[in-house]
Every structure is written in structure tokens, then in C-alpha cells.
Enzyme design. Sequence first.
Site, PDB file in Angstrom:
ATOM      1  N   CYS A 254      55.913  61.145   9.693  1.00  0.00           N
ATOM      2  CA  CYS A 254      56.603  61.209  10.983  1.00  0.00           C
ATOM      3  C   CYS A 254      57.474  62.464  11.074  1.00  0.00           C
ATOM      4  O   CYS A 254      56.941  63.564  11.191  1.00  0.00           O
ATOM      5  CB  CYS A 254      57.407  59.934  11.212  1.00  0.00           C
ATOM      6  SG  CYS A 254      57.872  59.737  12.932  1.00  0.00           S
ATOM      7  N   HIS A 338      52.921  55.938  10.817  1.00  0.00           N
ATOM      8  CA  HIS A 338      53.647  55.297   9.722  1.00  0.00           C
ATOM      9  C   HIS A 338      52.725  54.507   8.812  1.00  0.00           C
ATOM     10  O   HIS A 338      52.483  53.330   9.058  1.00  0.00           O
ATOM     11  CB  HIS A 338      54.745  54.400  10.283  1.00  0.00           C
ATOM     12  CG  HIS A 338      55.863  55.166  10.891  1.00  0.00           C
ATOM     13  ND1 HIS A 338      57.005  55.500  10.193  1.00  0.00           N
ATOM     14  CD2 HIS A 338      55.988  55.722  12.109  1.00  0.00           C
ATOM     15  CE1 HIS A 338      57.807  56.220  10.968  1.00  0.00           C
ATOM     16  NE2 HIS A 338      57.226  56.366  12.147  1.00  0.00           N
ATOM     17  N   GLU A 340      53.422  53.329   6.098  1.00  0.00           N
ATOM     18  CA  GLU A 340      54.184  52.241   5.465  1.00  0.00           C
ATOM     19  C   GLU A 340      54.318  51.052   6.408  1.00  0.00           C
ATOM     20  O   GLU A 340      54.789  49.987   6.008  1.00  0.00           O
ATOM     21  CB  GLU A 340      55.566  52.742   5.029  1.00  0.00           C
ATOM     22  CG  GLU A 340      56.651  52.780   6.098  1.00  0.00           C
ATOM     23  CD  GLU A 340      56.501  53.933   7.100  1.00  0.00           C
ATOM     24  OE1 GLU A 340      55.474  54.648   7.055  1.00  0.00           O
ATOM     25  OE2 GLU A 340      57.395  54.096   7.947  1.00  0.00           O
TER      26      GLU A 340
END
Lengths: 359, 1074
Positions: A254, A338, A340
Site C-alpha cells: 500500500c 493488502h 495481509e
Amino acid sequence: MKKATLILDDGTRFEGESFGYEGNVAGEVVFNTAMTGYPESLTDPSYAGQLMVLTYPLVGNYGVPSCEKGDDGIERFMESDRIYASGIIVSDYSEQYSHWNAKESLSDWLKREKVPGITGIDTRYLTQVLREHGVMMGRILVEGVNEQPEQKDYNAINYVDLVSTPEIKVYNEGAPKRVVLVDCGAKNNIIRCLTKRGVEVVRVPWNHDFNGMDFDGLFISNGPGNPEACEVAVENIRKFISNPEEKRPLMGICMGNQLLSKAAGAKIYKLKYGHRSHNQPVRMEGSNRCFITSQNHGFAVDASTLEEGWKPYFTNMNDGSNEGIRHESRPWFSAQFHPEASGGPVDTEFLFDDFINQL
Amino acid sequence: MLKDENIKKVLVLGSGALKIGEAGEFDYSGSQALKALREEGIETVLINPNIATVQTSEGVADHIYFLPVTPEFVEKVIARERPQGIMLAFGGQTALNCGVELFHRGVLEKYDVKVLGTPVQAIINTEDREIFVEKLDEIDVKTISSEACDNKEQALKAAEELGYPVILRAAYALGGLGSGFCDNPEELSALAEKAFSFSPQVLVEKSLKGWKEVEYEVVRDSFDNCITVCNMENFDPLGIHTGESIVVAPSQTLTNSEYHKLRELSIRIARHIGIVGECNVQFALSPDSEDYRVIEVNARLSRSSALASKATGYPLAFVAAKLGLGYGLFDLNNSVTKTTSAFFEPALDYCVCKIPRWDLGKFRGVSRELESSMKSVGEVMAIGRTFEEAIQKGLRMIGQGMHGFVENKELEIDDIDGALHAPTDKRIFVIEKAFDKGYTVEQIHALTKIDPWFLEKLRRIHDIDDELHKVPALEALPHYLFKKAKNAGFSDFQIARAIGMEKEMDIEKAMLRVRDRRKALGIIPCVKQIDTLAGEFPAATNYLYLTYGGHHSDIFYEHDHRSVIVLGSGAYRIGSSVEFDWCGVQALETIRKEGYRSVMINYNPETVSTDYDVCDRLYFDELTFERVLDIIDVETPHGVIVSTGGQIPNNLALKLDEQGVHILGTSAQSIDNAEDREKFSAMLNRIGVDQPEWSALTSMDDINAFVDKVGFPVLVRPSYVLSGAAMNVCYDREQLEQFLRLAANVSKRHPVVVSQFLEHAKEVEMDAVARNGEIIAYAISEHVEFAGVHSGDATIQFPPQKLYVETARRIKKISKKIAKQLNISGPFNIQFLARDNDIKVIECNLRASRSFPFVSKVLKINFIELATRIMLGLPVSKPDKSVFDLDYVGVKASQFSFNRLQKADPKLSVDMVSTGEVGCIGEDARSALLNAMLSVGQRVPEKNILLSTGNGKQKGDLLGAAKLLVKNGYKLFATEGTSRHLDENGIANTRVYWPDEEGHPQALDMLNNHEIDLVINIPRNNSDKQLTNGYRIRRTAIDRNIPLITNARLASAFIKAFCAMSPDELEIKSWQEY
């Protein structure tokens, strides 16, 4: 419930009711189309300075989990230690919640953390206004609260500096490999994704010069605000990638993608209304592999301006914007989305494996 | 990536007649698949005997075969058409099972037919439980521990090891057929016996009652790209079949972590199994942790996928068909935005609620408890921006006289705890009752295991209702409460009733008062789009709903009076299903073709009419007077069509007309004149048309006097009937009195009527279209059964085969008179009784009837297109007389779902009980009938036939057929009276004994041992002993999956047909070739 009003900078007013902290607040109004994950989003430091509009109307259904920390020293169920969004705007707040893991209601949590929330808003219409006009500043004013919210220029503030760790912290200390995490406002799940793969994570402030440190891999986190405000970090990264001997892997997420891109010479621009959702499709360049990703960003990389040696890694399938870059010969890459997740789909978590496998 | 260029012709298998567990959703998915194929320029072949579907309409597939979807017939079609590809995923379990069988028999290999989409081996991997568990073990996905058992003993042993309660499932069965929960060995034995008659294998599993049930719809392309289009959460916990549960989308009580954990598992499963196209994964999720089990995977389009398509706007079947051709998801566009990719996951900014529709009241003896197998016959989907709004809309949509969650007719429940614990079709209203009696959310949760979040929301509706009750008058209703109630889905009706306006005025009037007041206060709904991306991208979508959860409409209205609104038919139920969807879609197409803006209002997710592609604007919303007016307010249409959606729109005609709405075609007054029995009868008398004698029920004395005059039996029914609801034949005074007590509750506004019932009369139907009172096109068809079998259950032949020319002539004459009297412009249907050229009118509907698609397709004249043109005031020409002179025959046969409805008596009467139908065409009546009977699951018997042929007259009817059977080498077994009668007539037979008789062989034993191939059991309406004995034989036949026929005329016709020709001799000919 007290009446509350959202006023956009163009004068559009939305009347609703306050269900959070009874205070007035200003911020950049952005919309998020995810259907789950309000605790994750609210505690995502990337939302600092923003008033988050949720397009999914029913919010608060499953309450809020505990803010306790686990053995690893990070919050078990949250993405950071507190709510970073300045306010939350919903259509139908659910006063009653039900979930085995809930500790309190969203309303109680917002009040405890002094974050205003407004419900009863036509968030679909509000989203359309933001889509047509582009993101803009707005204020939530609660009935009977007189103090005027502090007016800010979102783009001029270095939010990264406000949310980054003030000191170096180590997680999973003593693991065989060490990763330096440049904290621009890192989500906890980045740390979890790294430590569960058996590495030590050294979290450093955003402007810390890691170049002299001893580590096996470098990680640039997500973060809020305008990447132009993070020139120090860009310089540090540039130092790292311009070392012809440098072979250690680097991964960014990001804001990390934007800072790495800047270091690689690319230009950054602000999107009209950003990508904030759990359903953004990206395609891996030069392949038929497509992924659904979780996103939260207002700025994007102009991939055509990348220096020699770098190329786009992922591209958004809806609007063609850049979703990540990679180096042609070195183990350096970043994603605008993202991997994650938390919240959102976990389809791209393999990028962590790619990173770790090259350490 | 381009599609496989070798594929030029593709065969798509349909799902056949609508039945419980396999209904309209497959017309929708099949239609979408065919559309996707056509778009690629591929020649399409469709096998589906369901003639009322949209997919079997002109222009949808190139070659349509009205044949049974069985391996034998499909092989013949393959041999004739030689397609390069076959699609198995769009016709439900029927098509899937047929495809697997074709694969096993080597047919696909023999003719070099490629399965497009998920490979057959992958299908087998999901269908065979043992392989399935193994497969999921390989990728560390947890399944419900279960054991596959090949006999009852094994099943008992497995249950002992797992520990009760267990659930028993039959492998390879659609919609949970033969499945159920067992608390002890006795229950297991009983269920296992039944299950083994359907399936060679059963599965015994540990029960997870009380866990949440969550589903994901997964799409995967051949490049291994995967998305989940939607997840859905059941309101009811595990233990109730998902088809029986209220379902919400997206999930409401799952955290991000749970949502994405299950999502990731779904994708892992789809990849490992090798799905190409679409599948659905069902999970059980613990209510106290993130523990889960995979319940099952359906490697095909399903009821859930149709729902998910409608809930999200993502056309799953269309995309799955394209992926089957080899496209990648990245090649396709989002069909709503047109600019973004089909590789994405829809973001909803509304909440969707699916509610099943049951018709259990129609079945004698059926258990009303909801279980792990499906009994509902239809469903509705409601959209709102609060859960309260969606659920209250939905509860109105199911169309069983409910006004939402509250303000309904008082429910009589003696044991609330019991009713909460053992749910029935009334469960949600029991919850309301419980709130009323002071139960807390905790108490109800303890009894129902429904997540407290849902209960709290229902509680909130209840609390708002309480608040409304405190309001003394409409003028005193504060703005905020008014708005709050509307936000929570209250109708004007509910508000009027809650504040007690009924005391002072008629409720209809009160409702309009509330409406006026509401509009004056500026509380009006807004129109929102379903755009798949929650407003993130601009979308030109025409897929709309109305909500009070917002203040700004997405749509800019032209007010050009070019809109023509077609009212849809609502939830499928017994008596109204896919045939009205076909009618609605034909009307929309005609409207569009003529340059008007076609607008649909409907809320049934199973239908094609709720596919936003078939019209210019789709309002997925209620068909209540209030909501239709709301839409008319914004749409300002040229007019409204009420005659193609069955009884729901028909009933709105007069009320809409009173509000100045322009009803297209036949006037609302005429509709009322036909619907209101009194007015209609007076009219018939006036024009000299005969009808069975009848009388309106005002007092018992009048009734008795009437019956003394005409004699028993009599037919009793309320006016405004739908599919014979609350209609009954009474054979004596006791029955009559008992029935009237029940029927009196049905409707206060319209009187209950008693009429003379003619036995042994023919029933004849006239389907027609008229313009300004002149008949333009018509079709006369004839029932095989005598009057007394509901026209929806009857077997119908068209053109009529055994009607006197004089009878037909009289019927035409009478129809002309009626059309003229009522000045009909549009579709209508009249039902006649005919005995010895004596004609009586029994019913007249000034709307399209159930048989419109059947006669339109057999005649190849689209009656609805014609009617719509007339209603739009466009010129039409009378079809040439010669087109009514057919050299082939169509037979429409009914599909029953008694096997789903445990304990229901599988017999026919004046009240409709069939769930679907087929229509087949043949060179003569015999071949068409044989074809149709095979299509509804009858089988030509191998050897042994069990006969119990009712009373003297019925016995006589069957004598010829019995002789024919013996002549053809069949062995007859007969119960006492029948056996004697056969003996007397010199027909060889073996006597068998009734269940309550001593002696051998016992009829039930023979059935249980599968020694009988066909049961012909003609019930007679007298002694209880006969009823009980007959019931046990009929029920056992159903439970043992042995073909059963309960009507003498139909049995006789079927026997004559299969004795005359074998199914092998049936000609394989497409519709287009007739």
C-alpha cells in the site's frame, strides 16, 4: 439518540443520529464497500484523519471483540492499539449485537475511544456524491455540542508521522531470520503474517534509516495520507535499492508500494475517490492469474513513470490503475492492495511466502 | 483466450417438471446458459419436457425436445443431433444424475460428446460421500464425520458409534430426499428402509443441530481463477433444510475473520475438486467458536445460485456457461456495469431475505414440522436496507394472508414452547406470538437456537408495533415514529391496524388514509439500484427495489407515459408457477418489441421474469396494492397489465382501477364481474348459459334447503379462489358442516358458495384471446380425468380427442357470448362441464390460465403476444382457421411431489396438489400420453401390477385395461373386491390382502419387497376402513418409489398407451419439426 449532521465541504447535508462519541469532528470523507470488518477497518492506521462511510447498511451486528494483547505483544483481534478513523458513518447501526467473541457494542467502543459515529444516513447516496465529486472534507456535528471541529487540510498533513511507532520494537525475537518493518502505520496483521512464518520483526519508525542495520529482508508497511509527505522514507529506500550489491528481498504494501515506486522514480497521483473495499480484482501482469484483494488507498502509482529495471506487477481489472510493482532482476516487489487482508480476502497472502522464501 | 472452436452444437439438459426441491430456478439457469451459447453463435439443443418454461420458448434454443430427461431418451437425441458438447449443470439434480449415467454407460464417449464445465469425475467426487470426504481430507478441510452404509444393519452400527442424534442422508438424491434426523435406533430403522428404496447407499452422520448454516457460491474458470459471488446465512440453525429456512444475504452474524475463513475454504474446495463454472459450498459454523464443518458441495447451478444471482445481480448461470466454453473470468465483463470485470465479488449495499413458501395445508395428513428434507414449493426474496424492512416485505410476499411480522390474524398455538422447539411452517409467527406473551430473546434463543441478532431485530419490530399501539389516531402519529415504522418495513395496512383505525372504518379505506397522510408528511420510499458494486462505479442498471432506508432515488424518471407495467405472479405455489412466468416474459418481450418501456414487478428469485435482462426496468419488490401504487407514482406508466400474472395481479385490478390506474385490456369491472360468483352467475342466467346450480352461504338453513333440492355431492368454495384453495366436495351433511366451519374463515368480503357437483362429467377448457369482446384465437382442450380432479392436476389433451363435434360447437358458442358480454380484450379461460352434449360453465377467468404456454406451444401461436398486442391497442389479425387443425397431439401431465411430503395421502381431488407439469407432443394421443407420463416419472411396469379399483363404476372403467394387461403378459394382483370383480369377468389375478386383513400375500409386504412395479389404487369416498387401507397402500407405494396412479380414466389411458407401444418406439422429434 442525539441528532447528528454530516456536512460535506460542498455544502451537502445529511441528517442522522449520533451513536458514537458525542463530539464534533472533521475529516476526509471516504467510502468503503466492504460488508464485514468494521473493527479491523477502524483500527487500521491508514484511516487516520478520515471519516469512514460504510456502504453496507447494517453495521454493529457482531459487536466488537476485546482489545487485549496476545503473547506476541500485539492486539489479538485488532489491527492496532486504537481506532484511527476520525469518525464512522453508517445507514443502520444495529443496537443489539450477538457474537461469542464480542466484548462490547460498537457504540460503547466508539464512546470509549472518543470517536463520533452517525447512523441513519443514506450512505448509498453519499457514496454517489463522493464518486461524482471525488473525496472531500466533511464534518460530523452532534446536536448540542458547540465546539467547532478542527479544520484540516488532509493532503498537507504528514499522517504517517502521527501514526508510526515512536520507538523500535521487536517481535518474535531470536528467530533465525530478521525482517525490518518500516512502520508507516503498519497493521498488526502484517506483523502476524511475518512472525507466523518464523521470522523476527524489527519495527522501526517510518523515518528511521535502516540502511545501517543488520537484517535479512526489508518490509515497507501501509500507512495513511499523502506519500509526498514521506520523503525521508523514500530517500532511505532509494539508498537501499540503488546499492548495486544489494540482494536482500524487499516487500511493500500500500503506502509501501507508493514509497518504493517513488524511490524507483515513479510519480504518484491522487485517485478521485480511492479504492476502499474487499472486492478489488487485480491481474498479475503477463499472466491469467487474477486475485480478489482488500484495498484501502487514495493515491496510486503511475506505472508508466517507473525507472528502467522496474515493471508493473499487478494491475486493477476495473480501472486499470497500478496495483504493485516488481524489480526485473532483484527480489523486490510491492502491492498496492493488502495481502495481509484483515479485513478482506486472503487470496494474496502467498506474497508473504514469496518474500520469506527469498530471505 | 478464446473458446474451443470445435464446439458448434451444444446439448443442454433441463430439469423437467417442477417438483419440490427442483423448481423454477432451473428454468432461469437453463435460459441463461442458452443465452450465453447463442451469443457465441453456437447451435443449441434442449431436452426438457416442461412445456411451460421460458427456456422451451421459441428463440431460446434452436432445437427443443419435449422428452423425459433420462439416459435412454437423451442418448437418442444425441444420436440424432450429434452435438459436440453437453452441459449438465443447468438442469438440477435431474440433469446431473442423467449426465453421470450417460458417462457411465459410455454414451458420451461413443458419440464423442464433451462435457462442458465441471468434468463428470469431479461431479462424482462431490456426489459420492465417501470420495468427497476423502477429497476434502486431502486438503485439510473438515467434513461432518459420516459413514456410508449399504444396508440398514450397517447404518445402525454406524449410528451407535457416532452417537445419537444422527442425520441420515440418501446419496444421489435431490433436495435431501429420504433424509432426516434420528434420535434413536427405531427412528433410524424406519428412515433407513425408506432411504434405501431411493438410493443404494445412505450416510449416517453426527448431527450438528444448532450450528449456524452458511453457504458460499463459488465460481472458478479453467485458469484456476476463483471468486465467491455471495455468501448467505440461514436464519434457522442447522437441522432445517436450507430450502426450508429463511436465508439472508450477505451473512449478518459472521465476523470478518469467519467470513473470510469460510470463503477461503470454499475456494480451496472448488480448486481441489476441479469445478469449472459454479458450485455451492454449505458449511456448518459453530455458534461458539470458529469451528466449522463442510456439509456438502453442489457441483452445479442450484436453488441457492439462482438466489445468489438475484441477490447480487451477478448472473451466475450465464457466466458459468461461458466458462464452460473455455473463457476465463478475466475475458468477461460485469453484466451490470458493462465496464468492469466479471472477475470480482459483488458488494451489496442492502440486505436480502429469502423466505420459503409452503402449501402444506393442501395435503391431508402431512407433517407440518420442518426437517432436513424440503417441503416448500416456492420462495420469495425481499430486499431492504434494514433487516426489519426485508423480513417484513418478505413475509407479505409469501402470500398467505400475512401482513408482515406483526398485525396478522391471531395465531392459535397451545404450546408455544413446543412450537418454538419443533419448528413448523408457522415458526416465525410463533416467535411473534412468544414476544406477545412476554418471552425474552434469551428464552426464544434457548428454544429455537436462532441467533439472538435475528431475534433482537424481530423484537425491535415488535417494540415499534407496541409504540404504534399507543398512538390514539392517525393525526397523532408523530413523524419520527411514522418514519421509523416505515424504515422497519411496516406497511400502511399494518400501521392502520396498529393504531386501531379498523374500529372506525373499513381497513381498505384506513390504508388509503395512512397513505395520504404519509405522502403529505413526505415519507415516501426511494428507488435504489442493485449495481453489484455498492455505488463505487456508475451503473446503468435497471435492476431496482424500493426502500425507506434512504432519501435519494437512483433513477431519473422520464414521465413520458411510455412505460407499461406487467405485474408478476409472485411466489411459486401449488396452482401458480412457471406458466405465469412464461406469460409475464412473453408480455414483456412484446411490449419491448413494440417500442414501449417494459417494466416488471415481481419478487420470485426462481423466475426468468426477475432477470433484469428481460425487461427495461425490473422492480424486485412487493405486489401489494401499496407498493404497486408507489411504483406507479414514480413510473407514471401508460398502463398496467394484470392478466398475465395469475391471481395476484387479477385481485388488484379493481382496487387499482379505483385509484385511477389505467388497466390495459379487459376492464377491471369486467374482471370483477367474472370473479364475483354472484355477478357472474346472474350474467350467465341473463345470456342463457347453463351452470351447475349453486347458492351463496348466508345461513345453514339456506344451505340445507339448497342441498335438499340438488342432492349430494356438493362442491363448496369461497369466491376469489386460487387453485381450489379451501375448495372441497362434500358427500354428506356431516362433511358439509365441518367444512363450512373451516371455510368461513377464508374471506369475509366474499360469500362462500355451495354448488351442485356433477359426477362422471367431462371437463373441457377454453383458452382464448379476445379483442373488444370478439374471440381472435382459441384452444379447446379436454381432460382425461372426469370432473372432480382439479384442472391443475388433470391430464389434458389438446386438441381434444374424444369430444363430440356438437359439444365443441356449443362450447365455442358459449365462449363467444361470454367474451362479448364481458367485452374481453386480452387473455381468458373458461372451464366447462360436458355430459351428453349438456354444457355447463364452471369457471371463467379473465386472465391467462395455467394452460396458456401449453396450448400456445402446441398450436405454435403465441397467445400472450397476441393478447399483449391487443392490450396495447395494436392491430392483430385472426390466425387462419387451418392452423387450428393439427395433425399431432399435445398432452399435459401433472407432476406430484408426494415423496417429499411425508405422510400426505397421495390422491387427487378438487383441491390442487400437483407441483408441476410437463407437456409432450406425439403423432397420436397414445404416444403423447406415454411420453408425458414417462416425463413425470411414471415407468412402464415390468411384470406385476397391484389393483384396487374403487367402486363399481370405476371397476367397470378399468376392466378393458385389465384384460389388455393380462393379454400383454402382465401379472395382476388385486385386493378383495377388485379380485372378485376380475374373477367374475374371467381375468386372471392373484388376490392380495389389505393391511387390516389376515392372509397372504399382504399387499404391503409385496410393496416393501419391491415385488410390485405399478400400483393402481382408485380411492372411493366412503368408509373409513377403505380410506385407511387405501391410504396405507398409496403411501407405501410412494415411500417405496413405486409408480402410483389413483384415477381410473388416467390409469386406463396409460395402460392402453404402453400396451400399444413401448417407449422405444416413441418418435424422437423436436418441437420445431411438428
